[in-house]
Scaffold this motif. Sequence first.
Motif, short mmCIF file in Angstrom:
data_model
loop_
_atom_site.label_atom_id
_atom_site.label_comp_id
_atom_site.label_asym_id
_atom_site.label_seq_id
_atom_site.Cartn_x
_atom_site.Cartn_y
_atom_site.Cartn_z
N ALA A 415 112.81 77.23 27.18
CA ALA A 415 113.50 78.34 26.49
C ALA A 415 113.30 78.22 24.99
O ALA A 415 113.06 79.21 24.29
N LYS A 416 113.36 76.99 24.49
CA LYS A 416 113.16 76.77 23.05
C LYS A 416 111.73 77.14 22.65
O LYS A 416 111.50 77.79 21.64
N GLN A 417 110.78 76.67 23.48
CA GLN A 417 109.38 76.94 23.18
C GLN A 417 109.10 78.44 23.17
O GLN A 417 108.28 78.92 22.41
N LEU A 418 109.81 79.15 24.04
CA LEU A 418 109.55 80.59 24.15
C LEU A 418 110.22 81.39 23.03
O LEU A 418 110.23 82.61 23.06
N GLY A 419 110.79 80.71 22.09
CA GLY A 419 111.31 81.42 20.93
C GLY A 419 112.79 81.32 20.74
O GLY A 419 113.37 82.08 19.97
N ARG A 420 113.47 80.40 21.39
CA ARG A 420 114.89 80.13 21.20
C ARG A 420 115.78 81.34 21.52
O ARG A 420 115.29 82.42 21.71
N ASN A 421 117.09 81.04 21.50
CA ASN A 421 118.10 82.07 21.70
C ASN A 421 117.84 82.89 22.96
O ASN A 421 117.84 84.11 22.92
N ARG A 422 117.63 82.20 24.05
CA ARG A 422 117.37 82.85 25.33
C ARG A 422 117.72 81.87 26.44
O ARG A 422 117.96 80.70 26.18
N TYR A 423 117.75 82.38 27.69
CA TYR A 423 117.93 81.45 28.79
C TYR A 423 116.72 81.48 29.70
O TYR A 423 115.96 82.44 29.73
N GLN A 424 116.53 80.39 30.41
CA GLN A 424 115.34 80.23 31.22
C GLN A 424 115.72 79.51 32.50
O GLN A 424 116.34 78.44 32.44
N PHE A 425 115.38 80.08 33.66
CA PHE A 425 115.62 79.37 34.92
C PHE A 425 114.53 78.32 35.12
O PHE A 425 113.39 78.51 34.70
N TYR A 426 114.90 77.24 35.77
CA TYR A 426 113.94 76.15 36.00
C TYR A 426 112.86 76.59 37.00
O TYR A 426 113.11 77.35 37.93
#
Length: 691
Positions: A415-426
């Motif tokens: 999520a951080k790599q994708l530009g922060r301030n977002r959520y990401q499922f595993y």
Amino acid sequence: MGRDSRLGPPQTLHESALLFDAESADILKKMVGLGVTSGQTQRFDLRTKAGRGKEVYVQVVAVPKKNDSGEVTGFFGTIQDISERKYAELALHTRAQQQLLVATLGRLALSAASLDEVYAEAVSVIAQGLSVEFSNVLVLEGPQKSLVLKAGIGWKPGWMGQPVGDTQQQTHTSSVFESHEPVIIHDFSEEPQFIRSELLASHGIVSSVDVLVGGLEKPVGVLGAYSTTIRHFSADDASFLQGVANILSAAAERHWTNQRLSHMALHDSLTDLPNRSLLTDRLNVALSFAHRHNQHIALLFLDLDLFKHVNDVFGHAMGDQLLKEVARRLSGCVRAEDTVSRQGGDEFIVALTGIQNAQAASVIAEKILTVITTPFILEETEIILGVSIGIACYPRDGKDSETLMRNADAAMYVAKQLGRNRYQFYAPAMNMQALDRLTLESDLHRAIERNELFLMYQPQLSLSTGDVLGLEALVRWQNPSRGLVSPGQFIPIAENCGLIVPIGNWVLETACYQHARWVAQGLTTGTIAVNISAHQFQQTNFCERVSDVLSRTGLQPSLLELEVTEGVVMQGVEQVLYKLNALRELGVHLAIDDFGTGYSSLNYLKQFPLHRLKIDQSFTQQLLNDQQSVAITKAIIQMGHSLGLDVLAEGIETHDQAVHLQSLGCDAGQGFLYAKPLSVVDCEGYLRATP
Ligand SMILES: Nc1nc2c(ncn2[C@@H]2O[C@@H]3COP(=O)(O)O[C@H]4[C@@H](O)[C@H](n5cnc6c(=O)[nH]c(N)nc65)O[C@@H]4COP(=O)(O)O[C@H]3[C@H]2O)c(=O)[nH]1
């Protein structure tokens, strides 16, 4: 006694018996009977009631009178009042009994599993020790300081656990709290200054003794013994009661200390949220429940974006306040049965139990994003935070707490790599990425010594004249098995593991050395720009190192431009200012890289001795199709100029972009339109070919 003493000593057994009450008279007759049959002298004690109900103890000695043939024909003897001695003996016996009871209670208090167990034993000890029908422990509870009946003997059902008064009412218990002394009441009807509590009144209590159960910080409550007939509780009774109370107060203190210690062991001291070990415990319980009931659990791994800057810019006290507020907002996003825990630093984990499906977690993730991105106002300062969230779900992404935490962490990293301030499922591939990161890190450790790093140089030009103003040194890593690795891949990893310092030092030295050679060859009069990462800049001897490199390579200081990002200069303004001034004294130029992507405060920028602002390439690339980028670019150029700075745009790829930037007043540019980063040989060729 039932015989007139003026009649003289009793002459018959019947007359003697009249001296006593019925029960003692009976014993007297039996003992005399025994004397008749045995012919032995009888010696025995009797207890009987004297006037006004007072008990009297006597010792009777009956000596048989015998005739010549040895038959008992009568008795003569003495009746001696031994009350005083008897009372003393009884008192001693009572004290010994009471001491035994207190000692037993003390032992129980050490081993009891709960305070309630100690309270229950205490009231029974009081009932036995003072021979009373009623006893109780009233404990102060709640903000209202109610006195709650925690344990008792003799009270009607329904009263236990109920509030029976408070310290404010004018009762004998409030008097105990005020004076910290025992309060003895022989007869409530003669003490109208005390309101008898409903509990006492409804049980017809007449006499009482109460003592304080003290505590280190605040009193625990009161302990009392009561009687429904008039009873003269003595000072000794009160001190026995106080002995019991002291054991209770020590037990309560110990209990609270243990509670505090176990709370501290399981909670984060700053936010009071559960810590990792409590979270793991709860998660394990929730996992076995979810397994039995076919439920889902979601674990959300949260990392606050750019929190470090808050600490650096506003100080740790403000950082702490912010974390507390974040904890409060997070707790407001979930149900009571869910757990919000702090892992330390700016990391939190939220465990959502009993959810219907994995997607339900995204609703909470959205909620968290909303509450964390809502500005925080602390000490009249507005702070804007972001949060990156990784989500792993049971049973899909892991069956145990450790796997779930690891996978949620991996998802958070993405999520951080994708530009922060977002959520990401595993997703399972994420673990491969994490593994890759680790092996990359270990390869990077050997990169310098194996000479796998090299520099490329990208020209920087004046937009109006097309003159080459300088070069930017950009590091590359040629790994035998990985091939060419871009800095975008390995610099963040080097920053995380501390390798950025030796790598950065190598870049600085190599770039200065190369540039000094080109200057000496007459190939350029421009600057060489070198990227300096936060860790490198924070080294205490950074300025000395720069000065040392300059003197070793012979490069003129004004030909060196250090590029730092906004984040670097916003870390601890005082120190940064000191360092930047020292660098200026050396004669080195300073540029702010990727300007517009961070959190620079104009106030601070004004104070810094800078030469150049570099507009981030994301703005350059959006220039022709996004009005907002145009507005930001324009504002940066105007701001830079108003501060007396030169402005350079990065990432110019097209002629139209260059024209547009020039029309906005931008001074310089760099990008594929002019030249890609060049090897030493190509750069030499480029410089030779450029007039
Ligand atoms: N799309 C596009 N890209 C362009 C264009 N012109 C230049 N670039 C690329 O933009 C990046 C500019 O460097 P940066 O913003 O300092 O961004 C740099 C810098 O932050 C970091 N970096 C590179 N070398 C070093 C170094 O020696 N030390 C440190 N600390 N960081 C470095 O890695 C980042 C990426 O470096 P590179 O991959 O070399 O990527 C470089 C460069 O190759 C263009 O017209 N279009």
